[in-house]
Design a protein around this motif. Structure first.
Motif, PDB file in Angstrom:
ATOM      1  N   ARG A 232      91.333 -70.471 -73.313  1.00  0.00           N
ATOM      2  CA  ARG A 232      91.660 -70.405 -72.485  1.00  0.00           C
ATOM      3  C   ARG A 232      92.787 -70.289 -71.019  1.00  0.00           C
ATOM      4  O   ARG A 232      92.023 -69.570 -70.309  1.00  0.00           O
ATOM      5  CB  ARG A 232      90.384 -72.069 -71.892  1.00  0.00           C
ATOM      6  CG  ARG A 232      88.942 -71.622 -73.202  1.00  0.00           C
ATOM      7  CD  ARG A 232      87.985 -72.845 -72.856  1.00  0.00           C
ATOM      8  NE  ARG A 232      87.345 -72.997 -73.441  1.00  0.00           N
ATOM      9  CZ  ARG A 232      85.926 -73.880 -73.379  1.00  0.00           C
ATOM     10  NH1 ARG A 232      85.993 -74.558 -71.842  1.00  0.00           N
ATOM     11  NH2 ARG A 232      85.227 -74.184 -74.012  1.00  0.00           N
ATOM     12  N   ASN A 233      93.623 -71.056 -71.872  1.00  0.00           N
ATOM     13  CA  ASN A 233      94.483 -70.884 -69.941  1.00  0.00           C
ATOM     14  C   ASN A 233      95.178 -69.575 -70.187  1.00  0.00           C
ATOM     15  O   ASN A 233      95.008 -69.566 -69.479  1.00  0.00           O
ATOM     16  CB  ASN A 233      95.948 -71.299 -70.993  1.00  0.00           C
ATOM     17  CG  ASN A 233      97.224 -72.409 -70.646  1.00  0.00           C
ATOM     18  OD1 ASN A 233      97.990 -71.038 -69.630  1.00  0.00           O
ATOM     19  ND2 ASN A 233      97.487 -73.152 -70.638  1.00  0.00           N
ATOM     20  N   LEU A 234      94.680 -68.859 -71.108  1.00  0.00           N
ATOM     21  CA  LEU A 234      95.176 -67.786 -70.656  1.00  0.00           C
ATOM     22  C   LEU A 234      94.368 -66.572 -70.091  1.00  0.00           C
ATOM     23  O   LEU A 234      93.896 -65.449 -69.514  1.00  0.00           O
ATOM     24  CB  LEU A 234      96.279 -66.850 -72.188  1.00  0.00           C
ATOM     25  CG  LEU A 234      97.735 -68.022 -71.759  1.00  0.00           C
ATOM     26  CD1 LEU A 234      98.404 -67.960 -73.586  1.00  0.00           C
ATOM     27  CD2 LEU A 234      98.860 -67.177 -71.214  1.00  0.00           C
ATOM     28  N   GLU A 257      84.691 -76.214 -60.551  1.00  0.00           N
ATOM     29  CA  GLU A 257      85.548 -77.303 -61.003  1.00  0.00           C
ATOM     30  C   GLU A 257      86.904 -76.743 -61.536  1.00  0.00           C
ATOM     31  O   GLU A 257      87.991 -77.240 -61.249  1.00  0.00           O
ATOM     32  CB  GLU A 257      85.631 -78.076 -61.899  1.00  0.00           C
ATOM     33  CG  GLU A 257      84.326 -78.847 -61.230  1.00  0.00           C
ATOM     34  CD  GLU A 257      82.723 -78.417 -61.982  1.00  0.00           C
ATOM     35  OE1 GLU A 257      81.490 -78.847 -61.332  1.00  0.00           O
ATOM     36  OE2 GLU A 257      82.274 -77.487 -62.047  1.00  0.00           O
ATOM     37  N   ALA A 258      86.747 -75.147 -62.083  1.00  0.00           N
ATOM     38  CA  ALA A 258      88.130 -74.989 -62.786  1.00  0.00           C
ATOM     39  C   ALA A 258      88.870 -73.922 -61.837  1.00  0.00           C
ATOM     40  O   ALA A 258      89.831 -72.897 -62.538  1.00  0.00           O
ATOM     41  CB  ALA A 258      87.430 -73.959 -63.844  1.00  0.00           C
ATOM     42  N   ASP A 275     107.514 -74.438 -67.972  1.00  0.00           N
ATOM     43  CA  ASP A 275     106.525 -73.845 -68.064  1.00  0.00           C
ATOM     44  C   ASP A 275     105.982 -75.009 -69.119  1.00  0.00           C
ATOM     45  O   ASP A 275     104.357 -74.089 -68.600  1.00  0.00           O
ATOM     46  CB  ASP A 275     106.623 -72.870 -68.262  1.00  0.00           C
ATOM     47  CG  ASP A 275     107.297 -71.935 -67.360  1.00  0.00           C
ATOM     48  OD1 ASP A 275     107.123 -72.592 -65.783  1.00  0.00           O
ATOM     49  OD2 ASP A 275     107.587 -70.486 -67.321  1.00  0.00           O
ATOM     50  N   LEU A 276     105.525 -75.333 -69.971  1.00  0.00           N
ATOM     51  CA  LEU A 276     104.685 -75.969 -71.028  1.00  0.00           C
ATOM     52  C   LEU A 276     103.917 -77.023 -70.354  1.00  0.00           C
ATOM     53  O   LEU A 276     102.435 -76.854 -70.352  1.00  0.00           O
ATOM     54  CB  LEU A 276     106.600 -76.325 -71.721  1.00  0.00           C
ATOM     55  CG  LEU A 276     105.144 -76.909 -73.256  1.00  0.00           C
ATOM     56  CD1 LEU A 276     104.358 -75.989 -73.852  1.00  0.00           C
ATOM     57  CD2 LEU A 276     106.123 -77.497 -74.182  1.00  0.00           C
ATOM     58  N   LEU A 277     104.544 -78.649 -69.945  1.00  0.00           N
ATOM     59  CA  LEU A 277     103.271 -79.225 -69.781  1.00  0.00           C
ATOM     60  C   LEU A 277     102.545 -79.018 -68.565  1.00  0.00           C
ATOM     61  O   LEU A 277     102.015 -79.806 -69.373  1.00  0.00           O
ATOM     62  CB  LEU A 277     104.353 -80.110 -68.982  1.00  0.00           C
ATOM     63  CG  LEU A 277     105.179 -80.989 -69.815  1.00  0.00           C
ATOM     64  CD1 LEU A 277     105.624 -82.119 -69.027  1.00  0.00           C
ATOM     65  CD2 LEU A 277     104.405 -81.757 -70.264  1.00  0.00           C
ATOM     66  N   PHE A 281      98.737 -79.212 -69.620  1.00  0.00           N
ATOM     67  CA  PHE A 281      97.573 -79.858 -69.161  1.00  0.00           C
ATOM     68  C   PHE A 281      95.994 -79.200 -68.578  1.00  0.00           C
ATOM     69  O   PHE A 281      95.473 -79.499 -68.901  1.00  0.00           O
ATOM     70  CB  PHE A 281      98.205 -80.956 -67.618  1.00  0.00           C
ATOM     71  CG  PHE A 281      99.726 -81.715 -68.347  1.00  0.00           C
ATOM     72  CD1 PHE A 281      98.723 -83.335 -69.482  1.00  0.00           C
ATOM     73  CD2 PHE A 281     100.575 -82.116 -68.055  1.00  0.00           C
ATOM     74  CE1 PHE A 281      98.893 -84.294 -69.719  1.00  0.00           C
ATOM     75  CE2 PHE A 281     101.332 -83.130 -68.098  1.00  0.00           C
ATOM     76  CZ  PHE A 281     101.002 -84.254 -69.297  1.00  0.00           C
ATOM     77  N   ASP A 282      96.710 -78.404 -67.912  1.00  0.00           N
ATOM     78  CA  ASP A 282      95.691 -77.408 -67.973  1.00  0.00           C
ATOM     79  C   ASP A 282      95.060 -76.944 -68.909  1.00  0.00           C
ATOM     80  O   ASP A 282      93.231 -76.141 -68.356  1.00  0.00           O
ATOM     81  CB  ASP A 282      96.314 -76.305 -66.633  1.00  0.00           C
ATOM     82  CG  ASP A 282      97.040 -76.411 -65.586  1.00  0.00           C
ATOM     83  OD1 ASP A 282      96.332 -78.041 -64.494  1.00  0.00           O
ATOM     84  OD2 ASP A 282      98.024 -76.040 -64.344  1.00  0.00           O
TER      85      ASP A 282
END
Length: 389
Positions: A232-234, A257-258, A275-277, A281-282
């Motif tokens: 979903r992140n990417l 909301e997204a 960039d990791l954190l 979280f996102d």
């Protein structure tokens, strides 16, 4: 690539640990005026700068070269060219064009801006020691002003081919042949480059194309990976990029909301520990709320865009090497095997190298010795294994 097309998330931490530091600041080098961009043929150099610190005893150049945009317009693309030490052979050095996995979707995420950009080119040291010039395109919209046509095959493919032309000009116009080598998103890029080469770049003698865990069937990969936070992140990056490039209506398929999370993720590269954190979280937030539709792949214009950017058969005269980790959870082995089957049915000669226990991240890092061995066989006119039935 953004793995399982859009989910490089399973290897995100490893990639960030490998590169370690944030990107460097951009400079005016990455911008050129319209007259300069239009002032030459695709692949011709606009400008270049030699780095003071050599890479593996070679010379490293940051280059800005001409290519062709999605509407046929002239554009500038940045990248790196590495030239072996010593005297160039009479016929020139052969060229390997590397295409990188996903680094981000905004201009600051270009590999040529990364502190450890050299280390991202898999097999670089061995290739230079064996007398290959190596190119490493950033792709359009990375380094140069955006938007970046993320996972848009024709755009990536032209940039790869034009990087070969730029490198050839840089070394004096002589090179006997070129070979394509890419990973993940870059696997898609080199496959499209191989497909385009006969019509777009007939001046390039293409020896072969090698793709490690390539993004092939985009719709299938996207659906497979959607249940994961990394996917979903990417996927968010892809939706953002296609909204920017094609004006695809992201707000019709993403929850209210997204939207803010998607916009925020687009500004984060995959280059450094910092960039990791935000990605973790996102990605967690996107598991709570993301798509507002059941099947994005069935809806216009997304269905057509996914189809248009799914690679098909290649020119059968071009040898193909596919490298695939058996434990890859990003581009799963069955998807690559299915693509290989289609190539074989179309008449291509395909070498398949399976890395037992290999992950997505390891496909190119552990697979490059097989690529170099395959490449040297082709370079010496020796037969390579054909794993087609």
């Amino acid at each position: 690539m953004a793995g399982r097309v859009f989910g490089l998330g399973t290897i995100l931490g490893l990639a960030l640990l490998a590169f370690g530091l944030p990107v460097q600041a951009q400079t005016p080098f990455y911008s050129a005026d319209a007259a300069a961009i239009a002032g030459g043929a695709p692949g011709s150099l606009i400008q270049n700068v030699r780095h003071d610190v050599p890479a593996f005893g070679a010379s490293k150049y940051i280059v800005l070269y001409r290519s062709v945009g999605l509407k046929g317009e002239p554009i500038a693309v940045s990248g790196m060219v590495f030239v072996p030490p010593g005297q160039m052979p009479a016929g020139g050095w052969p060229i390997v064009a590397w295409a990188h996995p996903t680094s981000g979707v905004v201009s600051k995420c270009a590999p040529s801006l990364a502190y450890f950009g050299n280390e991202q080119v898999q097999g670089l040291e061995d290739l230079l020691r064996q007398g290959y010039v190596v190119t490493a395109t950033d792709y359009p919209g990375l380094g140069t002003p955006g938007p970046h046509p993320f996972l848009v095959g024709d755009s990536e493919g032209r940039a790869v081919l034009d990087s070969i032309r730029a490198a050839r000009e840089l070394i004096g116009g002589r090179s006997p042949n070129a070979t394509l080598w890419g990973h993940s998103q870059g696997g898609q890029a080199v496959l499209y480059a191989a497909d385009l080469a006969p019509s777009y770049a007939p001046d390039i003698k293409l020896l072969g194309v090698a793709a490690a865990a390539p993004a092939t069937d985009l719709a299938k990969l996207m659906n497979d990976d959607y249940p994961t936070a990394g996917g979903r992140n990417l996927l968010a990056m892809a939706l953002y990029a296609w909204n920017q490039v094609f004006d695809a209506p992201m707000d019709e398929v993403v929850t209210a909301e997204a939207i803010g999370t998607v916009d925020a993720l687009a500004e984060v590269c995959l280059e450094s520990l910092e960039d990791l954190l935000p990605r973790l979280f996102d990605g967690h937030d996107l598991m709570k709320s993301f798509l507002s539709v059941d099947d994005l792949t069935s809806l216009p214009p997304w269905k057509a865009l996914l189809t248009e950017n799914t690679i098909g058969a290649l020119p059968t005269a071009t040898p193909v090497l596919l490298v695939q980790g058996s434990a890859d959870q990003t581009v799963v082995p069955d998807v690559t095997a299915e693509y290989m089957s289609g190539l074989c049915q179309a008449g291509s000669h395909v070498t398949m190298q399976v890395l037992l226990g290999g992950t997505h991240y390891e496909a190119a890092r552990e697979g490059y010795p097989y690529f170099i061995a395959w490449l040297n066989h082709l370079q010496n006119g020796q037969p390579v294994t054909d794993n087609c039935p």
